[in-house]
Motif scaffolding. Sequence first.
Motif, PDB file in Angstrom:
ATOM      1  N   THR A 165       2.215   9.918   5.350  1.00  0.00           N
ATOM      2  CA  THR A 165       1.268   8.952   5.898  1.00  0.00           C
ATOM      3  C   THR A 165       1.249   7.633   5.128  1.00  0.00           C
ATOM      4  OG1 THR A 165      -0.543   9.854   4.564  1.00  0.00           O
ATOM      5  CG2 THR A 165      -0.212  10.786   6.764  1.00  0.00           C
ATOM      6  N   ALA A 166       2.131   7.426   4.200  1.00  0.00           N
ATOM      7  CA  ALA A 166       2.099   6.240   3.343  1.00  0.00           C
ATOM      8  C   ALA A 166       2.198   4.934   4.128  1.00  0.00           C
ATOM      9  CB  ALA A 166       3.219   6.310   2.307  1.00  0.00           C
ATOM     10  N   ASN A 167       2.944   4.920   5.208  1.00  0.00           N
ATOM     11  CA  ASN A 167       3.130   3.681   5.964  1.00  0.00           C
ATOM     12  C   ASN A 167       2.103   3.487   7.074  1.00  0.00           C
ATOM     13  OD1 ASN A 167       5.410   2.415   4.704  1.00  0.00           O
ATOM     14  ND2 ASN A 167       6.603   4.155   5.433  1.00  0.00           N
ATOM     15  N   LEU A 168       1.177   4.414   7.218  1.00  0.00           N
ATOM     16  CA  LEU A 168       0.135   4.262   8.230  1.00  0.00           C
ATOM     17  C   LEU A 168      -0.942   3.305   7.735  1.00  0.00           C
ATOM     18  CD1 LEU A 168      -0.347   7.996   9.297  1.00  0.00           C
ATOM     19  CD2 LEU A 168       0.933   6.220  10.488  1.00  0.00           C
ATOM     20  N   PRO A 169      -1.747   2.775   8.642  1.00  0.00           N
ATOM     21  CA  PRO A 169      -2.889   1.968   8.202  1.00  0.00           C
ATOM     22  C   PRO A 169      -3.819   2.810   7.320  1.00  0.00           C
ATOM     23  CG  PRO A 169      -2.549   1.741  10.566  1.00  0.00           C
ATOM     24  CD  PRO A 169      -1.616   2.806  10.092  1.00  0.00           C
ATOM     25  N   VAL A 170      -4.464   2.170   6.367  1.00  0.00           N
ATOM     26  CA  VAL A 170      -5.263   2.881   5.378  1.00  0.00           C
ATOM     27  C   VAL A 170      -6.346   3.730   6.027  1.00  0.00           C
ATOM     28  CG1 VAL A 170      -6.776   2.592   3.385  1.00  0.00           C
ATOM     29  CG2 VAL A 170      -4.801   1.118   3.655  1.00  0.00           C
ATOM     30  N   SER A 171      -7.039   3.205   7.009  1.00  0.00           N
ATOM     31  CA  SER A 171      -8.120   3.962   7.646  1.00  0.00           C
ATOM     32  C   SER A 171      -7.588   5.218   8.334  1.00  0.00           C
ATOM     33  CB  SER A 171      -8.868   3.097   8.642  1.00  0.00           C
ATOM     34  OG  SER A 171      -7.979   2.607   9.625  1.00  0.00           O
ATOM     35  N   PHE A 172      -6.439   5.117   8.988  1.00  0.00           N
ATOM     36  CA  PHE A 172      -5.872   6.279   9.653  1.00  0.00           C
ATOM     37  C   PHE A 172      -5.339   7.280   8.636  1.00  0.00           C
ATOM     38  CE2 PHE A 172      -2.634   8.589  12.125  1.00  0.00           C
ATOM     39  CZ  PHE A 172      -3.464   9.073  13.121  1.00  0.00           C
ATOM     40  N   HIS A 224       0.841  -1.204   0.000  1.00  0.00           N
ATOM     41  CA  HIS A 224       0.000   0.000   0.000  1.00  0.00           C
ATOM     42  C   HIS A 224       0.876   1.254   0.000  1.00  0.00           C
ATOM     43  CE1 HIS A 224      -3.177   2.793   0.850  1.00  0.00           C
ATOM     44  NE2 HIS A 224      -2.507   3.217   1.900  1.00  0.00           N
ATOM     45  N   ALA A 225       1.909   1.253   0.839  1.00  0.00           N
ATOM     46  CA  ALA A 225       2.805   2.406   0.909  1.00  0.00           C
ATOM     47  C   ALA A 225       3.513   2.624  -0.423  1.00  0.00           C
ATOM     48  CB  ALA A 225       3.821   2.228   2.027  1.00  0.00           C
ATOM     49  N   GLU A 226       3.926   1.536  -1.059  1.00  0.00           N
ATOM     50  CA  GLU A 226       4.593   1.663  -2.361  1.00  0.00           C
ATOM     51  C   GLU A 226       3.694   2.332  -3.385  1.00  0.00           C
ATOM     52  OE1 GLU A 226       5.887  -2.213  -3.560  1.00  0.00           O
ATOM     53  OE2 GLU A 226       7.365  -2.361  -1.959  1.00  0.00           O
ATOM     54  N   SER A 227       2.419   1.947  -3.430  1.00  0.00           N
ATOM     55  CA  SER A 227       1.515   2.546  -4.406  1.00  0.00           C
ATOM     56  C   SER A 227       1.209   3.998  -4.065  1.00  0.00           C
ATOM     57  CB  SER A 227       0.232   1.729  -4.547  1.00  0.00           C
ATOM     58  OG  SER A 227      -0.474   1.690  -3.335  1.00  0.00           O
ATOM     59  N   VAL A 228       1.108   4.315  -2.771  1.00  0.00           N
ATOM     60  CA  VAL A 228       0.859   5.702  -2.365  1.00  0.00           C
ATOM     61  C   VAL A 228       2.054   6.582  -2.726  1.00  0.00           C
ATOM     62  CG1 VAL A 228       0.546   7.233  -0.376  1.00  0.00           C
ATOM     63  CG2 VAL A 228      -0.795   5.152  -0.557  1.00  0.00           C
ATOM     64  N   LEU A 229       3.254   6.089  -2.473  1.00  0.00           N
ATOM     65  CA  LEU A 229       4.448   6.869  -2.812  1.00  0.00           C
ATOM     66  C   LEU A 229       4.604   7.038  -4.318  1.00  0.00           C
ATOM     67  CD1 LEU A 229       6.925   5.399  -0.176  1.00  0.00           C
ATOM     68  CD2 LEU A 229       5.828   7.656  -0.162  1.00  0.00           C
ATOM     69  N   ALA A 259      -5.695  12.570   5.914  1.00  0.00           N
ATOM     70  CA  ALA A 259      -5.919  13.296   4.664  1.00  0.00           C
ATOM     71  C   ALA A 259      -7.041  14.316   4.818  1.00  0.00           C
ATOM     72  CB  ALA A 259      -6.227  12.325   3.535  1.00  0.00           C
ATOM     73  N   LEU A 260      -8.157  13.901   5.412  1.00  0.00           N
ATOM     74  CA  LEU A 260      -9.279  14.836   5.586  1.00  0.00           C
ATOM     75  C   LEU A 260      -8.906  15.967   6.539  1.00  0.00           C
ATOM     76  CD1 LEU A 260     -12.263  12.340   5.733  1.00  0.00           C
ATOM     77  CD2 LEU A 260     -11.677  13.918   3.889  1.00  0.00           C
ATOM     78  N   GLY A 261      -8.236  15.641   7.622  1.00  0.00           N
ATOM     79  CA  GLY A 261      -7.780  16.677   8.547  1.00  0.00           C
ATOM     80  C   GLY A 261      -6.751  17.589   7.905  1.00  0.00           C
ATOM     81  N   GLY A 262      -5.879  16.999   7.097  1.00  0.00           N
ATOM     82  CA  GLY A 262      -4.861  17.795   6.411  1.00  0.00           C
ATOM     83  C   GLY A 262      -5.465  18.774   5.425  1.00  0.00           C
ATOM     84  N   TYR A 263      -6.508  18.350   4.713  1.00  0.00           N
ATOM     85  CA  TYR A 263      -7.182  19.265   3.797  1.00  0.00           C
ATOM     86  C   TYR A 263      -7.821  20.423   4.551  1.00  0.00           C
ATOM     87  CZ  TYR A 263      -6.564  16.086  -0.124  1.00  0.00           C
ATOM     88  OH  TYR A 263      -6.024  15.300  -1.094  1.00  0.00           O
ATOM     89  N   ALA A 264      -8.431  20.141   5.687  1.00  0.00           N
ATOM     90  CA  ALA A 264      -9.040  21.208   6.476  1.00  0.00           C
ATOM     91  C   ALA A 264      -7.977  22.205   6.958  1.00  0.00           C
ATOM     92  CB  ALA A 264      -9.795  20.620   7.660  1.00  0.00           C
ATOM     93  N   VAL A 265      -6.860  21.680   7.432  1.00  0.00           N
ATOM     94  CA  VAL A 265      -5.765  22.555   7.883  1.00  0.00           C
ATOM     95  C   VAL A 265      -5.203  23.355   6.714  1.00  0.00           C
ATOM     96  CG1 VAL A 265      -3.412  22.549   8.808  1.00  0.00           C
ATOM     97  CG2 VAL A 265      -5.184  21.143   9.873  1.00  0.00           C
ATOM     98  N   LYS A 266      -5.056  22.707   5.560  1.00  0.00           N
ATOM     99  CA  LYS A 266      -4.524  23.383   4.375  1.00  0.00           C
ATOM    100  C   LYS A 266      -5.432  24.546   3.963  1.00  0.00           C
ATOM    101  CE  LYS A 266      -4.440  21.255   0.345  1.00  0.00           C
ATOM    102  NZ  LYS A 266      -4.081  20.401  -0.795  1.00  0.00           N
ATOM    103  N   ILE A 267      -6.729  24.335   3.993  1.00  0.00           N
ATOM    104  CA  ILE A 267      -7.671  25.399   3.632  1.00  0.00           C
ATOM    105  C   ILE A 267      -7.571  26.554   4.616  1.00  0.00           C
ATOM    106  CG2 ILE A 267     -10.144  25.958   3.538  1.00  0.00           C
ATOM    107  CD1 ILE A 267     -10.543  23.175   2.276  1.00  0.00           C
TER     108      ILE A 267
END
Length: 150
Positions: free
Chosen positions: A77-84, A14-19, A89-97
């Motif tokens: 976050t690539a090596n974290l569990p998918v759900s986390f 999963h991490a490989e594909s995310v990276l 990602a959602l929290g990061g988008y809110a912070v980015k905005i």
Amino acid sequence: MSESADTAEQPNPHAESVLKLAAAMQKATLQFGGVVALVAAITFTVLYGTSGLLGSVVGSAVAIVSALGTTAMMRKTANLPVSFMMVVALGGYAVKIMIVFGVMFALRGVDALHTESLAFTMLAVILVAAFAEFRAFKNTKIPTLIIESK
């Protein structure tokens, strides 16, 4: 002990594909976003002079840094569990905005920046970056689950 050593050495698919996706998205964002930023800088310099150039450059910088924040979050976050990872990602988008709005709020009183040049450049670069990220996702060969609804 040998079992834990074996699992620690196994790569996380999963991490490989995310990276891989993050690298493709970053490359596409910089290519397409850079072209739009250059065209906007030339256009607004011709139309409004130095203030148009400065507004366009600042708008481009804010938009590109914002877009690259997405790939930075993906890499971190690539090596974290998918759900986390999705929560981050959602929290990061809110912070980015909030950061983008804060920067824009701080820059609203700067007379050296042409407001419309900054706004239209930022809008154009963000839209093109979103398109570039989508295109990179579509063209990157990673395992994707597409469920057909009936």
